[in-house]
Scaffold this active site. Structure first.
Site, mmCIF file in Angstrom:
data_model
loop_
_atom_site.group_PDB
_atom_site.id
_atom_site.type_symbol
_atom_site.label_atom_id
_atom_site.label_comp_id
_atom_site.label_asym_id
_atom_site.label_seq_id
_atom_site.Cartn_x
_atom_site.Cartn_y
_atom_site.Cartn_z
ATOM 1 N N ASP A 92 -3.043 -17.900 4.672
ATOM 2 C CA ASP A 92 -4.140 -18.532 3.821
ATOM 3 C C ASP A 92 -4.993 -19.141 4.752
ATOM 4 O O ASP A 92 -6.216 -19.503 4.853
ATOM 5 C CB ASP A 92 -3.766 -18.998 2.729
ATOM 6 C CG ASP A 92 -2.373 -19.664 2.855
ATOM 7 O OD1 ASP A 92 -1.551 -19.064 3.612
ATOM 8 O OD2 ASP A 92 -1.821 -20.457 2.130
ATOM 9 N N TYR A 121 0.854 -1.228 -0.076
ATOM 10 C CA TYR A 121 -0.047 0.174 -0.088
ATOM 11 C C TYR A 121 0.812 1.332 0.257
ATOM 12 O O TYR A 121 0.425 2.443 -0.042
ATOM 13 C CB TYR A 121 -1.177 -0.103 1.165
ATOM 14 C CG TYR A 121 -2.062 -0.915 0.942
ATOM 15 C CD1 TYR A 121 -1.858 -2.327 0.782
ATOM 16 C CD2 TYR A 121 -3.503 -0.524 0.884
ATOM 17 C CE1 TYR A 121 -2.856 -3.030 0.459
ATOM 18 C CE2 TYR A 121 -4.461 -1.470 0.779
ATOM 19 C CZ TYR A 121 -4.346 -2.768 0.547
ATOM 20 O OH TYR A 121 -5.290 -3.532 0.234
ATOM 21 N N ASP A 132 -6.195 -6.011 5.008
ATOM 22 C CA ASP A 132 -7.420 -5.528 4.438
ATOM 23 C C ASP A 132 -8.192 -6.586 3.833
ATOM 24 O O ASP A 132 -9.751 -6.430 3.821
ATOM 25 C CB ASP A 132 -6.925 -4.623 2.897
ATOM 26 C CG ASP A 132 -7.713 -3.662 2.351
ATOM 27 O OD1 ASP A 132 -8.742 -3.510 2.821
ATOM 28 O OD2 ASP A 132 -7.423 -3.449 1.173
ATOM 29 N N LYS A 134 2.382 -14.519 5.532
ATOM 30 C CA LYS A 134 2.958 -15.367 4.459
ATOM 31 C C LYS A 134 4.455 -15.573 4.552
ATOM 32 O O LYS A 134 5.047 -15.440 3.515
ATOM 33 C CB LYS A 134 2.389 -14.588 2.906
ATOM 34 C CG LYS A 134 2.410 -15.814 1.885
ATOM 35 C CD LYS A 134 1.467 -16.612 2.088
ATOM 36 C CE LYS A 134 1.476 -17.826 1.075
ATOM 37 N NZ LYS A 134 0.595 -18.819 1.060
#
Ligand code: NAP
Length: 487
Positions: A215, A135, A239, A182
């Site tokens: 995930d 971002y 987000d 991740k």
């Protein structure tokens, strides 16, 4: 935590109505706060679509910046962002310019709002890092056909958000903080949050902590959301999982948020401007109202905050529900829903309990820019990013020939992170975008600029290069990743 209002003093707050459904949601929240007697002096300011149309590319005019700098607290409606080209998001601009590094997004089962999860007691908070990661919006078209976005994650940023998450958990009496990253794939960027989180966790022995891969976190949120208390995560992950989580409790209409920094706080719903519903008096203003309730607590106006939460609870329990959960042809209009909440001020909900809050201690880190100072550092090579229509074999052979007698030797060429030269036997679709990895032939540790210039001049004689990156080591640790297929 911030200035408090008394009967005689009013607290100045910047109010940004926003775009699309923004003015309806913000108008509803304002009416309710005024009816609850919150001593607030609103400074109404603009940002978003109208400002873009006036030709200001940031979407945030100087008078709005000045107001927030003065009041230090803002309640804002959603702002539209042009998609895929042109102007930046005015929302992200506001969050970044005021260094509101923590985005707090509570998700709690609402009374009277039926969902497949009703009765399971979903009650979690996502703490999303708010100023770094993808971002930052640092993007380049490196070749006509390949674009790049830089994912910048700092140790300092990770320590701020990790400590914030633990402090937030303490302030709300929550038992656990899960860190979702991740890190298994992006070991340097996402991995930094995991590593720093695990380093600071022992400072909060009263709070259980664990790491979950993002995930699987998404999977667990759908399967067993009640296992989570606080989830801390990077900007992009946060987000996505906060929108996902809001659907567990009835949708974005019930998802508030706070952007909190050490100096300034901006309160807004998770949702956007939902333009198709603008001006129709059908949308659910609860997310903005609950964001305003978070703001009241930030301002230590606990009495008004509790009263509004109960009034929302009583309203929802009585079956007064908006179109997002009832169907837009059957829902209570936004204005009528707002009136109902106002008429229920002073009543106590039978099912809603107001969570105990103790003041949030914001983490104060050393202000130095060079927050991490390694004892040793070395340069071991150089990656050169090249645009070329050649095949991998042609390009590799050409680069070897061009650079044969330089200080750097070609180790490999890769395409989108996969080694393609020397050939590996793998089947890799290739593009006009390559990365050539050069390693210092003798005495790695220093790479004088003259050697870099020499290498680039040789490459430029036949190919276009558009970007270079030094291969560094800090405290003996590699500061770069190996490619798929590279040994
Ligand atoms: P959105 O505005 O959040 O709307 C997506 C869907 O969420 C709506 O179609 C509606 O779903 C539901 N929804 C959102 N707010 C609701 C509310 N108050 N009451 C009831 N339902 C609500 O997302 P978007 O369509 O992707 O984005 C529209 C614009 O907003 C874009 O320009 C985007 O950049 C901007 N945006 C701004 C912010 C911000 O200001 N912080 C955040 C996100 C997006 P149903 O149609 O299924 O009922």
């Amino acid at each position: 935590m911030s200035s408090t209002g008394t009967a005689n003093t009013r607290i100045p707050v910047t109010l940004i109505p926003g775009d699309g459904i923004g003015p309806e949601c913000v108008g509803s929240a304002r009416r309710i706060l005024e009816a609850a007697g919150a001593p607030i002096e609103w400074e109404e300011c603009q940002a978003g679509a109208e400002v873009f149309k006036r030709g200001l590319p940031s979407g945030v005019p100087p008078e709005t910046m000045d107001s927030i700098t003065r009041t230090r607290v803002a309640l804002k409606g959603p702002l539209e962002t042009p998609v895929g080209f042109g102007e930046k998001s005015a929302n992200v601009t506001l969050r970044k310019l005021f260094e509101t590094y923590a985005n707090v997004r509570p998700v709690r089962e609402m009374p009277g709002v039926k969902t497949p999860y009703s009765g399971r007691g979903v009650d979690l908070v996502i703490v999303r890092e708010n100023v770094e990661d993808l971002y930052a919006g640092i993007e380049y078209a490196q070749t006509p056909g390949v674009a790049e976005c830089l994912k910048l994650i700092s140790v300092k940023g990770c320590e701020k958000i990790a400590r914030f998450a633990f402090e937030y958990a303490r302030s709300e009496g929550r038992a656990s903080v899960a860190c979702a990253t991740k890190a298994n794939i992006m070991k340097m960027t996402e991995g930094t949050l995991k590593r720093v989180f695990e380093e600071v966790a022992p400072d909060y022995p009263d709070i259980e902590s664990w790491h979950v891969i993002i995930d699987n976190c998404a999977h667990q949120l759908v399967k067993r959301p009640e296992q989570f208390g606080v989830i801390v995560t990077t900007n992009m992950n946060g987000d996505i999982i906060s929108d996902l989580s809001s659907a567990l409790i009835g949708g974005l209409g019930y998802a508030p948020s706070a952007n909190i920094g050490n100096e300034i706080a901006i309160f807004e719903a998770v949702h956007g401007s939902a333009p198709k519903y603008a001006g129709k008096d059908v949308i659910n203003p609860t997310a903005v109202i609950l964001s305003a309730v978070m703001m009241l607590r930030y301002l230590e106006l606990f009495e008004q905050a509790d009263a509004i939460e109960h009034a929302i609870g009583v309203t929802l329990e009585s079956g007064v529900l908006t179109g997002d959960v009832m169907g837009y042809d059957k829902g209570t209009p936004t204005t009528v829903y707002t009136d109902a909440i106002i008429s229920n001020l002073g009543k106590r909900s039978e099912t809603w309990t107001v969570r105990e809050h103790t003041p949030l201690k914001l983490p104060k880190l050393a202000p130095e820019a060079d927050y991490v100072r390694p004892a040793t550092r070395a340069v071991v090579g150089l990656d050169v990013f090249i645009e070329s229509p050649f095949s991998a074999t042609e390009l590799g052979a050409s680069l070897m020939e061009l650079t044969a007698d330089t200080k750097l030797s070609l180790k490999m060429v890769s395409s989108r992170g996969t080694k393609v030269f020397p050939p590996t036997g793998a089947i890799t679709d290739t593009l006009d975008h390559w990365r050539a990895r050069f390693i210092i032939r003798e005495n790695p540790g220093d790479l004088p600029d003259d050697d870099v210039h020499e290498l680039l001049q040789r490459i430029s004689s036949r190919h276009r290069w558009m970007h270079i990156e030094k291969l560094q080591e800090f405290d003996g640790e590699l500061g770069f990743t190996r490619d798929q297929g590279e040994n």
